[in-house]
Design an enzyme around this catalytic site. Sequence first.
Site, short mmCIF file in Angstrom:
data_model
loop_
_atom_site.label_atom_id
_atom_site.label_comp_id
_atom_site.label_asym_id
_atom_site.label_seq_id
_atom_site.Cartn_x
_atom_site.Cartn_y
_atom_site.Cartn_z
N GLY A 22 0.74 -1.31 -0.10
CA GLY A 22 -0.04 -0.11 0.09
C GLY A 22 0.90 1.13 0.07
O GLY A 22 0.47 2.24 -0.70
N GLU B 222 -7.92 -3.70 0.58
CA GLU B 222 -7.76 -3.60 -0.83
C GLU B 222 -8.12 -4.90 -1.62
O GLU B 222 -8.22 -4.84 -2.85
CB GLU B 222 -6.44 -3.17 -1.19
CG GLU B 222 -6.21 -1.84 -0.58
CD GLU B 222 -5.59 -1.64 0.90
OE1 GLU B 222 -5.21 -2.81 1.53
OE2 GLU B 222 -5.72 -0.49 1.38
N SER C 72 -0.62 -7.20 11.95
CA SER C 72 -0.20 -6.23 12.81
C SER C 72 -0.88 -6.11 14.04
O SER C 72 -0.32 -5.56 15.07
CB SER C 72 -0.07 -5.09 12.19
OG SER C 72 -1.28 -4.43 11.66
N ASP C 73 -2.21 -6.30 14.13
CA ASP C 73 -2.89 -6.06 15.42
C ASP C 73 -4.05 -7.13 15.51
O ASP C 73 -4.53 -7.61 14.64
CB ASP C 73 -3.68 -4.54 15.48
CG ASP C 73 -2.85 -3.76 15.02
OD1 ASP C 73 -2.18 -3.07 16.09
OD2 ASP C 73 -2.73 -3.11 13.73
N1 HPA Z 1 -8.63 -2.56 9.55
C1 HPA Z 1 -8.28 -2.43 8.26
N2 HPA Z 1 -7.15 -2.55 7.58
C2 HPA Z 1 -6.07 -2.73 8.63
C3 HPA Z 1 -6.21 -3.01 9.79
C4 HPA Z 1 -7.40 -2.72 10.26
O1 HPA Z 1 -7.59 -2.88 11.59
N3 HPA Z 1 -4.92 -3.26 10.23
C5 HPA Z 1 -4.17 -3.12 9.37
N4 HPA Z 1 -4.66 -2.95 8.12
#
Ligand code: HPA
Length: 241
Positions: A27, A190, A212-213
Amino acid sequence: MGVKENVPTPHIEAKRGEIAETILLPGDPLRAQFIAEHFLREPVLFNRVRGMLGYTGLYQGKRVSVMGTGMGCPSMGIYSYELIHFYGVRNLIRIGTAGAVSPDVHVRDLVFGMGACTNSSYPSLMQLPGSFAPICSYRLLRRAADAADRMGLAYRVGNLLSSEMFYGPAEGADSVRKWASVGVLAIEMEAAALYTNAAAGGVDALTILTVSDHLLTGETTSSAERESGFTDMMRLALEIA
Ligand code: HPA
């Protein structure tokens, strides 16, 4: 649909032939620059329009390109369409980060998006007489799984949600739990547009993500962990390029 004649396009200033048949699509355009400068031999910059940096170089003797796409389905939709229809790109590999929603997926995991649900209208704008199911290329998915096995990288394969919203109710716990209840692994923004354009253009696409989370447990990664996860993913994407 054949390659259209009129390049450059409104968003890509490359000349015909300057973009390889296979492209990696982070991205963030600065990630594209990082990949070109650290992993490609003889990288040549082919795009600077809107700062969406794109390069072509060599990886283990193979010609490969890398370019940013920006965030969200409309931005991915523009770049992937122009790459497919104006520049003849045939393998599009998105690399990015995602928020996990499944209890079985954890931060730092690699996820291959076999399909992409969406709350975006992008696929429905193709005006098909029903709803389209955006899916990845089986050929690229198989190559990615084989390469990950060879490289000793753990991965999950399954459904994604390509969300239009990063902040707000579509990212809220209720919504996240509903998507998790139908087996969605992770949320990004995307893949649905990429898969729709690739299908309509008759080319191959895959989305590879690092988590990442975690949107339900609140688990998160440090920037150093994100960096090393991203490096594994870049190497994997270049392996299958
Ligand atoms: N939402 C959408 N896109 C993302 C997220 C999310 O929590 N984390 C990383 N890309």
